[in-house]
Design a protein around this motif. Structure first.
Motif, PDB file in Angstrom:
ATOM      1  N   ASP A 176       0.814  -1.214   0.000  1.00  0.00           N
ATOM      2  CA  ASP A 176       0.000   0.000   0.000  1.00  0.00           C
ATOM      3  C   ASP A 176       0.851   1.268   0.000  1.00  0.00           C
ATOM      4  O   ASP A 176       0.500   2.257  -0.634  1.00  0.00           O
ATOM      5  CB  ASP A 176      -0.927   0.011   1.217  1.00  0.00           C
ATOM      6  N   CYS A 177       1.971   1.243   0.698  1.00  0.00           N
ATOM      7  CA  CYS A 177       2.795   2.446   0.795  1.00  0.00           C
ATOM      8  C   CYS A 177       3.802   2.561  -0.343  1.00  0.00           C
ATOM      9  O   CYS A 177       3.944   3.623  -0.934  1.00  0.00           O
ATOM     10  CB  CYS A 177       3.529   2.457   2.137  1.00  0.00           C
ATOM     11  N   LEU A 178       4.496   1.476  -0.657  1.00  0.00           N
ATOM     12  CA  LEU A 178       5.678   1.566  -1.513  1.00  0.00           C
ATOM     13  C   LEU A 178       5.439   1.158  -2.961  1.00  0.00           C
ATOM     14  O   LEU A 178       6.190   1.570  -3.850  1.00  0.00           O
ATOM     15  CB  LEU A 178       6.801   0.710  -0.917  1.00  0.00           C
ATOM     16  N   MET A 179       4.448   0.321  -3.211  1.00  0.00           N
ATOM     17  CA  MET A 179       4.148  -0.104  -4.590  1.00  0.00           C
ATOM     18  C   MET A 179       2.632  -0.215  -4.738  1.00  0.00           C
ATOM     19  O   MET A 179       2.094  -1.285  -4.989  1.00  0.00           O
ATOM     20  CB  MET A 179       4.877  -1.415  -4.917  1.00  0.00           C
ATOM     21  N   THR A 180       1.966   0.912  -4.557  1.00  0.00           N
ATOM     22  CA  THR A 180       0.516   0.958  -4.454  1.00  0.00           C
ATOM     23  C   THR A 180      -0.158   0.363  -5.689  1.00  0.00           C
ATOM     24  O   THR A 180       0.208   0.673  -6.823  1.00  0.00           O
ATOM     25  CB  THR A 180       0.054   2.416  -4.266  1.00  0.00           C
ATOM     26  N   LEU A 181      -1.154  -0.492  -5.435  1.00  0.00           N
ATOM     27  CA  LEU A 181      -1.934  -1.098  -6.515  1.00  0.00           C
ATOM     28  C   LEU A 181      -3.023  -0.121  -6.938  1.00  0.00           C
ATOM     29  O   LEU A 181      -3.901   0.228  -6.147  1.00  0.00           O
ATOM     30  CB  LEU A 181      -2.548  -2.416  -6.027  1.00  0.00           C
ATOM     31  N   ILE A 182      -2.958   0.326  -8.188  1.00  0.00           N
ATOM     32  CA  ILE A 182      -3.906   1.321  -8.701  1.00  0.00           C
ATOM     33  C   ILE A 182      -5.034   0.610  -9.436  1.00  0.00           C
ATOM     34  O   ILE A 182      -4.815  -0.368 -10.148  1.00  0.00           O
ATOM     35  CB  ILE A 182      -3.184   2.311  -9.641  1.00  0.00           C
ATOM     36  N   ARG A 183      -6.242   1.109  -9.257  1.00  0.00           N
ATOM     37  CA  ARG A 183      -7.412   0.498  -9.877  1.00  0.00           C
ATOM     38  C   ARG A 183      -7.300   0.585 -11.402  1.00  0.00           C
ATOM     39  O   ARG A 183      -7.139   1.659 -11.967  1.00  0.00           O
ATOM     40  CB  ARG A 183      -8.667   1.225  -9.398  1.00  0.00           C
TER      41      ARG A 183
END
Length: 472
Positions: A136-143
């Motif tokens: 969530d912080c370092l490689m955020t999964l984008i919709r």
């Protein structure tokens, strides 16, 4: 009445060859009736003149060269689609596996999908919260993104997949429907049971569509499995206006099935025996993620693949990296240290996170905190390398602080319990607490205003005391 072909020209493994076939199409489905009247399903995988090669889903045992009857349906493989897909468990070919009967179809969808007009694609924004701090912080999964997980044999990627399915949600969205399509390829029976049991016990199965292809199932079914999953995802996203996360494991098993099929057809192999069209075949799956302008709904992909011998230059991870928008890499060294999830921060990235985080999405300091954590952890690796040469005692005071920071970063930030679901606020606050272990002069990615608001050495000391007490 459809035309029937009596007999078969030859049988080779799961392939059957018919001669003098008229008007057949690639990927067309066929019915093969045995001498005793039982019926099997075939799919056209190769056409050469008037010769058609079929792959039989149920295998070729018991087929007769003289008494088998074959007819072509004139249609590709189709999946019955309706809102009732949610909560159901299917085989890799889309047949019910949960004893609840057939799906009452509102329509049938071609599993090969329909090409999206690139102009109608909308740029992915906003994020999917997994509850896992490192992601969530370092490689955020984008919709709307496709973000693969690169793992290795024996690492805890299955456990991570279950945790993501159980915890994933659309953050700060009102009246938004979110669901998961889960596809497993080439897995053992005990792993399939683990997935089903975990989803049932956590209560998320009612919001999940599962496709399970076992290791002893036909390879043609393994090739169909991700296509069935993505067809279901596209229907729920673009026609039922839901936000769908597609988790597919293991794409290496899929690629090996494709290699086996290619070899049985006699095609010229490419790198490591994989077919030359592996790149375009993988792209035909990965590019089925995205958001269509004007439609409320999205398809986000999280494919998982195991790297043979932990080799990231192997064709499957190599080509996957070209097609997708980043990667999450699992590290064997962290796994051996007992860190779960063992995510290697430095080789991992999400190329789309910069446009889906920050003010209005996550928090205004998210980007700066992520950049500083990356930079500081990179300094940790340099300090560890130097310590291995000259010894830890000879390091500068700042390098010793980096070593202490790195240890707590791995034990408190990267590591979390399997049932621990951290909010974005908790994750970012924890990041600030860890950064407060370092002097302000070392935090060159953070501006003075942010430091004044969040820098808290007392919280860092309290965290250290807590960890020390927990470790005895």
């Amino acid at each position: 009445m459809s035309l029937q072909y009596q007999g078969l020209s030859s049988i080779s493994g799961s392939l059957v060859i018919l001669d003098h076939v008229k008007d057949a199409s690639f990927d067309e489905m066929a019915r093969v009736v045995l001498e005793d009247g039982t019926e099997r399903t075939g799919r056209v995988v190769m056409l050469e003149g008037d010769k058609a090669v079929l792959q039989v889903f149920e295998g070729t045992n018991g087929l007769s060269l003289t008494n088998s009857r074959t007819s072509f349906t004139g249609r590709p493989m189709e999946l019955p689609l309706s809102g009732d897909l949610l909560g159901r468990v299917f085989t890799g070919a889309g047949r019910p596996l949960d004893g609840l009967g057939e799906v009452m179809a509102e329509k049938y969808g071609d599993v090969n999908g329909q090409p999206l007009n690139p102009v109608s694609r909308q740029y992915p924004r906003n994020y999917i919260q997994t509850g896992i701090s490192s992601i969530d912080c370092l490689m955020t999964l984008i919709r709307g993104q496709k973000l693969p997980i690169f793992s290795g044999t024996g690492l805890s990627h299955n456990k991570l997949a279950v945790q993501i399915v159980q915890q994933a949600k659309i953050a700060k969205a009102q009246n938004t429907q979110f669901a998961v399509v889960f596809a497993a390829m080439g897995i053992q029976n005990d792993v399939a049971d683990f997935f089903r049991r975990s989803f049932e016990e956590s209560g998320v199965l009612q919001n999940v569509v599962m496709f399970l292809n076992l290791a002893n199932d036909p390879i043609v079914e393994r090739i169909i499995t991700p296509r069935c999953a993505l067809t279901a995802a596209e229907y729920l996203a673009y026609e039922k206006h839901m936000h769908i996360l597609v988790v597919m494991t293991d794409m290496t098993a899929y690629a090996e099935a494709l290699r086996e099929l290619s070899s049985s057809k006699g095609e010229i192999p490419g790198r490591k025996g994989y077919p030359g069209y592996l790149y375009s075949d993988l792209a035909s799956l990965y590019e089925r993620a995205g958001i269509i302008e004007g439609i409320e709904g999205s398809v986000t992909q999280l494919p998982i693949l195991t790297m043979p011998n932990d080799d990231i230059t192997h064709p499957v991870p190599d080509l996957t990296g070209y097609i997708t928008e980043g990667q999450i890499v699992l590290d064997r060294g962290l796994e051996q240290q007992g860190v779960y999830p063992p995510i290697a921060v430095l080789p991992s990235l999400s190329r789309l996170m910069k446009d889906g985080i920050g003010e209005g999405y996550t928090r205004g300091d998210h980007s700066a905190v992520a950049n500083q954590l990356f930079a500081s952890y990179a300094q940790v690796q340099d300090a560890r390398s130097l310590a291995s040469v000259i010894g830890e005692e000879e390091l500068s005071p700042l390098d010793k602080q980096y070593l202490k920071f790195g240890k707590q970063f791995e034990e408190c930030f990267l590591a979390q319990r399997f049932d621990e679901n951290r909010s974005m606020e908790q994750t970012l606050d924890l990041g600030w607490t860890l950064l407060s272990m370092l002097p302000k002069s070392a935090l060159d990615r953070l501006d003075d205003k942010m430091l004044e608001e969040h820098y808290n050495p007392e919280a860092a000391e309290a965290l250290l005391r807590k960890v020390k007490a927990e470790n005895g």
